[in-house]
Scaffold this motif. Structure first.
Motif, PDB file in Angstrom:
ATOM      1  N   HIS A 175      -7.973   1.536   0.085  1.00  0.00           N
ATOM      2  CA  HIS A 175      -8.555   0.898   1.148  1.00  0.00           C
ATOM      3  C   HIS A 175     -10.096   1.407   1.360  1.00  0.00           C
ATOM      4  O   HIS A 175     -11.025   0.477   1.344  1.00  0.00           O
ATOM      5  CB  HIS A 175      -7.974   0.424   2.111  1.00  0.00           C
ATOM      6  CG  HIS A 175      -6.966  -0.660   2.079  1.00  0.00           C
ATOM      7  ND1 HIS A 175      -7.252  -2.071   1.666  1.00  0.00           N
ATOM      8  CD2 HIS A 175      -5.369  -0.517   2.185  1.00  0.00           C
ATOM      9  CE1 HIS A 175      -6.044  -2.747   1.457  1.00  0.00           C
ATOM     10  NE2 HIS A 175      -5.099  -1.730   1.812  1.00  0.00           N
ATOM     11  N   THR A 185     -11.684  -6.036  -2.795  1.00  0.00           N
ATOM     12  CA  THR A 185     -12.008  -5.965  -1.412  1.00  0.00           C
ATOM     13  C   THR A 185     -13.678  -6.128  -1.265  1.00  0.00           C
ATOM     14  O   THR A 185     -14.350  -5.129  -1.973  1.00  0.00           O
ATOM     15  CB  THR A 185     -11.446  -4.725  -0.509  1.00  0.00           C
ATOM     16  OG1 THR A 185     -10.022  -5.127  -0.493  1.00  0.00           O
ATOM     17  CG2 THR A 185     -11.846  -4.925   0.666  1.00  0.00           C
ATOM     18  N   SER A 205       0.872  -1.115   0.126  1.00  0.00           N
ATOM     19  CA  SER A 205      -0.021   0.035  -0.124  1.00  0.00           C
ATOM     20  C   SER A 205       0.777   1.396   0.003  1.00  0.00           C
ATOM     21  O   SER A 205       0.486   2.264  -0.629  1.00  0.00           O
ATOM     22  CB  SER A 205      -0.926   0.088   1.240  1.00  0.00           C
ATOM     23  OG  SER A 205      -1.830  -1.049   1.200  1.00  0.00           O
TER      24      SER A 205
END
Length: 220
Positions: A92, A172, A52
């Motif tokens: 995210h 995700t 990330s």
């Protein structure tokens, strides 16, 4: 690294000798990769390995402690157009305003991305349809499931053309059909000459258009 001129050919992104530290501890050192139009760089590594962080460095939210990022042979910041206007970044967090409807939230992002008011509604409708969520347009974002929210966030990629997509675990909260849809979006973007940098375990089905980068190989 000597910078070479770009003579109007396909876009190219080069990561040269990047290093990043967390305090006094190096996360990665001497990281190198080269990506050309029509290809995807897939970053792998265990949790906490710096995937990330690397994506945020590429997107321009974090500075590398050493090394350089070149876009078409020049420093990525040495261009008339600001770097972040050349890319879409999806992290995210979905970045969704809970008090708006799904359609209004996407319209808000369309305005931020510079989509002309006259064509904004059509662009929003097309993006919702592409992510298979047109039925959510009038629903408040706060009632959407995690998977629906993720699809809504992914729809932003289709509002305005940006040559580089930087995607951190884009699947995700998505089910199998949603993951397949993401793979299709990435494939279509590459077909149009775009580039993708992503941290994902999703099998993209893109064959030799995928370049692998194991970030742990650049760990000290």
């Amino acid at each position: 690294m000597t910078q070479t001129p770009h003579n109007g050919g396909p876009d190219r992104l080069i990561l040269h000798d990047l290093a990043c530290f967390r305090g006094d501890r190096p996360i990665f050192l001497h990281l190198n990769a080269e990506l050309s139009a029509g290809h995807a760089l897939v970053v792998t590594g265990r949790n906490g390995s710096g995937k990330s962080t690397l994506l945020r460095i590429i997107a321009g939210f974090v500075r590398a402690d050493a090394g350089e990022i070149l876009w078409n042979g020049r420093d990525r910041d040495d261009h008339d157009l600001p770097w972040r206007e050349r890319l879409h970044y999806l992290g995210h967090r979905d970045g969704i305003a809970g008090e708006l409807s799904a359609g209004a939230d996407l319209g808000h992002w369309a305005a931020i991305l510079g989509v002309a008011r006259a064509g904004r509604a059509d662009r929003v409708a097309a993006a919702l349809t592409a992510l298979d969520i047109p039925h959510l347009a009038e629903l408040p974002v706060r009632v959407l499931s995690a998977g629906q929210r993720r699809r809504l966030a992914l729809a932003r990629l289709l509002l305005a053309h940006r040559p580089l997509w930087v995607l951190d675990e884009p699947t995700t909260a998505l089910d199998r059909s949603g993951s397949a849809l993401v793979a299709g979006l990435i494939g279509a973007h590459l077909d149009r000459g775009g580039m993708v940098v992503t941290a994902t375990h999703l099998p993209l089905g893109l064959g030799d258009r995928v370049i692998g980068l194991d970030i742990e190989e650049a760990a000290p």
